[in-house]
Motif scaffolding. Structure first.
Motif, PDB file in Angstrom:
ATOM      1  N   ILE A  11      -6.111  -2.985 -23.088  1.00  0.00           N
ATOM      2  CA  ILE A  11      -5.337  -2.220 -22.107  1.00  0.00           C
ATOM      3  C   ILE A  11      -3.865  -2.160 -22.518  1.00  0.00           C
ATOM      4  N   ILE A  12      -3.335  -3.309 -22.960  1.00  0.00           N
ATOM      5  CA  ILE A  12      -1.930  -3.351 -23.401  1.00  0.00           C
ATOM      6  C   ILE A  12      -1.702  -2.366 -24.539  1.00  0.00           C
ATOM      7  N   GLN A  13      -2.570  -2.402 -25.548  1.00  0.00           N
ATOM      8  CA  GLN A  13      -2.422  -1.506 -26.686  1.00  0.00           C
ATOM      9  C   GLN A  13      -2.551  -0.042 -26.269  1.00  0.00           C
ATOM     10  N   GLY A  14      -3.565   0.256 -25.494  1.00  0.00           N
ATOM     11  CA  GLY A  14      -3.803   1.632 -25.097  1.00  0.00           C
ATOM     12  C   GLY A  14      -2.655   2.231 -24.321  1.00  0.00           C
ATOM     13  N   LEU A  15      -2.120   1.477 -23.374  1.00  0.00           N
ATOM     14  CA  LEU A  15      -1.033   1.990 -22.540  1.00  0.00           C
ATOM     15  C   LEU A  15       0.288   2.054 -23.301  1.00  0.00           C
ATOM     16  N   THR A  16       0.618   0.984 -24.001  1.00  0.00           N
ATOM     17  CA  THR A  16       1.956   0.896 -24.598  1.00  0.00           C
ATOM     18  C   THR A  16       2.099   1.650 -25.911  1.00  0.00           C
ATOM     19  N   GLU A  17       0.993   2.116 -26.493  1.00  0.00           N
ATOM     20  CA  GLU A  17       1.103   2.953 -27.693  1.00  0.00           C
ATOM     21  C   GLU A  17       1.744   4.293 -27.349  1.00  0.00           C
ATOM     22  N   PHE A  18       1.506   4.782 -26.131  1.00  0.00           N
ATOM     23  CA  PHE A  18       1.993   6.108 -25.756  1.00  0.00           C
ATOM     24  C   PHE A  18       3.030   6.081 -24.637  1.00  0.00           C
ATOM     25  N   ILE A  19       2.954   5.109 -23.739  1.00  0.00           N
ATOM     26  CA  ILE A  19       4.069   4.869 -22.841  1.00  0.00           C
ATOM     27  C   ILE A  19       5.151   4.222 -23.701  1.00  0.00           C
ATOM     28  N   ILE A  21       7.200   1.961 -24.646  1.00  0.00           N
ATOM     29  CA  ILE A  21       7.739   0.612 -24.484  1.00  0.00           C
ATOM     30  C   ILE A  21       7.304  -0.316 -25.621  1.00  0.00           C
ATOM     31  N   SER A  22       6.713   0.244 -26.679  1.00  0.00           N
ATOM     32  CA  SER A  22       6.336  -0.459 -27.910  1.00  0.00           C
ATOM     33  C   SER A  22       5.036  -1.254 -27.792  1.00  0.00           C
ATOM     34  N   SER A  23       4.000  -0.724 -28.408  1.00  0.00           N
ATOM     35  CA  SER A  23       2.706  -1.416 -28.398  1.00  0.00           C
ATOM     36  C   SER A  23       2.731  -2.659 -29.283  1.00  0.00           C
ATOM     37  N   THR A  24       3.354  -2.557 -30.450  1.00  0.00           N
ATOM     38  CA  THR A  24       3.390  -3.700 -31.368  1.00  0.00           C
ATOM     39  C   THR A  24       4.134  -4.877 -30.749  1.00  0.00           C
ATOM     40  N   GLY A  25       5.251  -4.572 -30.081  1.00  0.00           N
ATOM     41  CA  GLY A  25       6.005  -5.622 -29.417  1.00  0.00           C
ATOM     42  C   GLY A  25       5.207  -6.291 -28.318  1.00  0.00           C
ATOM     43  N   HIS A  26       4.502  -5.494 -27.530  1.00  0.00           N
ATOM     44  CA  HIS A  26       3.709  -6.065 -26.436  1.00  0.00           C
ATOM     45  C   HIS A  26       2.477  -6.806 -26.956  1.00  0.00           C
ATOM     46  N   LEU A  27       1.895  -6.322 -28.043  1.00  0.00           N
ATOM     47  CA  LEU A  27       0.757  -7.036 -28.623  1.00  0.00           C
ATOM     48  C   LEU A  27       1.191  -8.391 -29.178  1.00  0.00           C
ATOM     49  N   TYR A  28       2.383  -8.429 -29.761  1.00  0.00           N
ATOM     50  CA  TYR A  28       2.907  -9.711 -30.244  1.00  0.00           C
ATOM     51  C   TYR A  28       2.999 -10.708 -29.079  1.00  0.00           C
ATOM     52  N   LEU A  29       3.527 -10.245 -27.955  1.00  0.00           N
ATOM     53  CA  LEU A  29       3.645 -11.111 -26.777  1.00  0.00           C
ATOM     54  C   LEU A  29       2.272 -11.513 -26.259  1.00  0.00           C
ATOM     55  N   GLY A  30       1.340 -10.554 -26.215  1.00  0.00           N
ATOM     56  CA  GLY A  30       0.000 -10.840 -25.714  1.00  0.00           C
ATOM     57  C   GLY A  30      -0.755 -11.822 -26.582  1.00  0.00           C
ATOM     58  N   ARG A  31      -0.679 -11.627 -27.904  1.00  0.00           N
ATOM     59  CA  ARG A  31      -1.368 -12.542 -28.814  1.00  0.00           C
ATOM     60  C   ARG A  31      -0.818 -13.958 -28.694  1.00  0.00           C
ATOM     61  N   ASN A  32       0.493 -14.069 -28.597  1.00  0.00           N
ATOM     62  CA  ASN A  32       1.099 -15.399 -28.493  1.00  0.00           C
ATOM     63  C   ASN A  32       0.771 -16.051 -27.160  1.00  0.00           C
ATOM     64  N   LEU A 214     -12.662  -0.554 -27.396  1.00  0.00           N
ATOM     65  CA  LEU A 214     -13.069   0.410 -26.370  1.00  0.00           C
ATOM     66  C   LEU A 214     -12.019   0.512 -25.273  1.00  0.00           C
ATOM     67  N   ALA A 215     -11.493  -0.634 -24.818  1.00  0.00           N
ATOM     68  CA  ALA A 215     -10.454  -0.623 -23.789  1.00  0.00           C
ATOM     69  C   ALA A 215      -9.207   0.088 -24.285  1.00  0.00           C
ATOM     70  N   SER A 216      -8.862  -0.144 -25.549  1.00  0.00           N
ATOM     71  CA  SER A 216      -7.699   0.520 -26.145  1.00  0.00           C
ATOM     72  C   SER A 216      -7.895   2.032 -26.165  1.00  0.00           C
ATOM     73  N   ALA A 217      -9.093   2.486 -26.516  1.00  0.00           N
ATOM     74  CA  ALA A 217      -9.381   3.921 -26.576  1.00  0.00           C
ATOM     75  C   ALA A 217      -9.312   4.550 -25.187  1.00  0.00           C
ATOM     76  N   ILE A 218      -9.922   3.914 -24.207  1.00  0.00           N
ATOM     77  CA  ILE A 218      -9.959   4.471 -22.849  1.00  0.00           C
ATOM     78  C   ILE A 218      -8.558   4.559 -22.254  1.00  0.00           C
TER      79      ILE A 218
END
Length: 259
Positions: A11-19, A21-32, A214-218
């Motif tokens: 969900i984080i990747q899917g939303l923040t890739e296009f909203i 606010i930076s998907s890579t930055g949020h994924l870094y936070l989520g993974r950590n 799948l969540a990222s795609a949706i």
């Protein structure tokens, strides 16, 4: 990674890739947050594959036209617009990969993203549609996309700003921004696959990875539709304030030694 973590990261990747606010930055936070640092490249690749699927579905009509007529003007715009990102990736990928893993600059990058989003609202809405933009316009917009090699600089945010600076209509700016991200994301996924096939793959459940993709795609598809409509009449300052707050919190925590 369990199924709940997979859904959240998707969900984080899917939303923040296009909203913007930076998907890579949020994924870094989520993974950590979930303690999945070792899954970085593999997880990011599969999640980006999900958003690539979302783009292919959303732009299926125009992509089919490009397949039938690969030497069209749109193809030229996408090729020219992708060149700056390719150059940045080839020349500086090792350096930016290292700072991406460390997260040392991530807070400051969120602040920069916010500054560009705030600036976007000061740009007078133009009248250019996708069919009106020149090859130079596409290269200019692609140059902004190249800045997204920094982990917390938003690709979509930067390209929308670049498109607005070239006097594109806001809705058309978002539409072309996401269209231009297709070759960039596709190239990134292909480039990252070489490390995956070399055997450097963490032990993560295939079920969890499928759920995450799948969540990222949706949610990526939802985010694309939302943003193209949102930028037409709404301000990007809301997203600017959000990434500013997030950036400041991260910088403070880093100075305190707790992040």
């Amino acid at each position: 990674m369990d199924w709940l973590q997979a859904i959240i990261l998707g969900i984080i990747q899917g939303l923040t890739e296009f909203i913007p606010i930076s998907s890579t930055g949020h994924l870094y936070l989520g993974r950590n947050f979930f303690g999945l640092e070792e899954a970085g490249l593999y997880l990011d690749t599969m999640l980006h594959l999900g958003t690539l699927i979302a783009l292919v579905v959303f732009y299926k009509d125009i992509l089919l036209k490009l397949i039938k007529n690969p030497f069209s003007r749109i193809t030229a715009l996408l090729v020219i617009g992708t060149i700056p990102a390719v150059i940045a990736g080839v020349l500086f990928s090792d350096y930016f990969d290292s700072i991406s893993k460390s997260g040392v600059t991530i807070g400051w990058e969120f602040l920069v993203t916010g500054a560009f989003l705030w600036f976007a609202d000061s740009i007078k809405n133009g009248a250019k549609k996708v069919e009106d933009i020149s090859l130079f316009d596409s290269f200019f917009i692609g140059s902004f996309q190249a800045f997204a090699i920094f982990p917390a600089i938003s690709r979509s945010g930067m390209t929308i700003v670049g498109a607005l600076m070239r006097k594109m209509d806001k809705e058309a700016a978002a539409y072309f921004s996401f269209l231009l991200s297709i070759p960039a994301i596709c190239g990134g996924v292909i480039f990252q696959l070489k490390d995956m096939v070399s055997g450097n793959v963490p032990q993560i459940s295939l079920t969890s990875m499928f759920i995450a993709t799948l969540a990222s795609a949706i949610f990526g598809y939802i985010a694309v539709k939302f943003m193209i409509s949102f930028v037409k009449n709404k301000s990007l300052k809301l997203f600017a304030v959000y990434v500013w707050i997030l950036g400041v919190v991260i910088i403070v925590l880093q100075q305190m030694g707790t992040f």
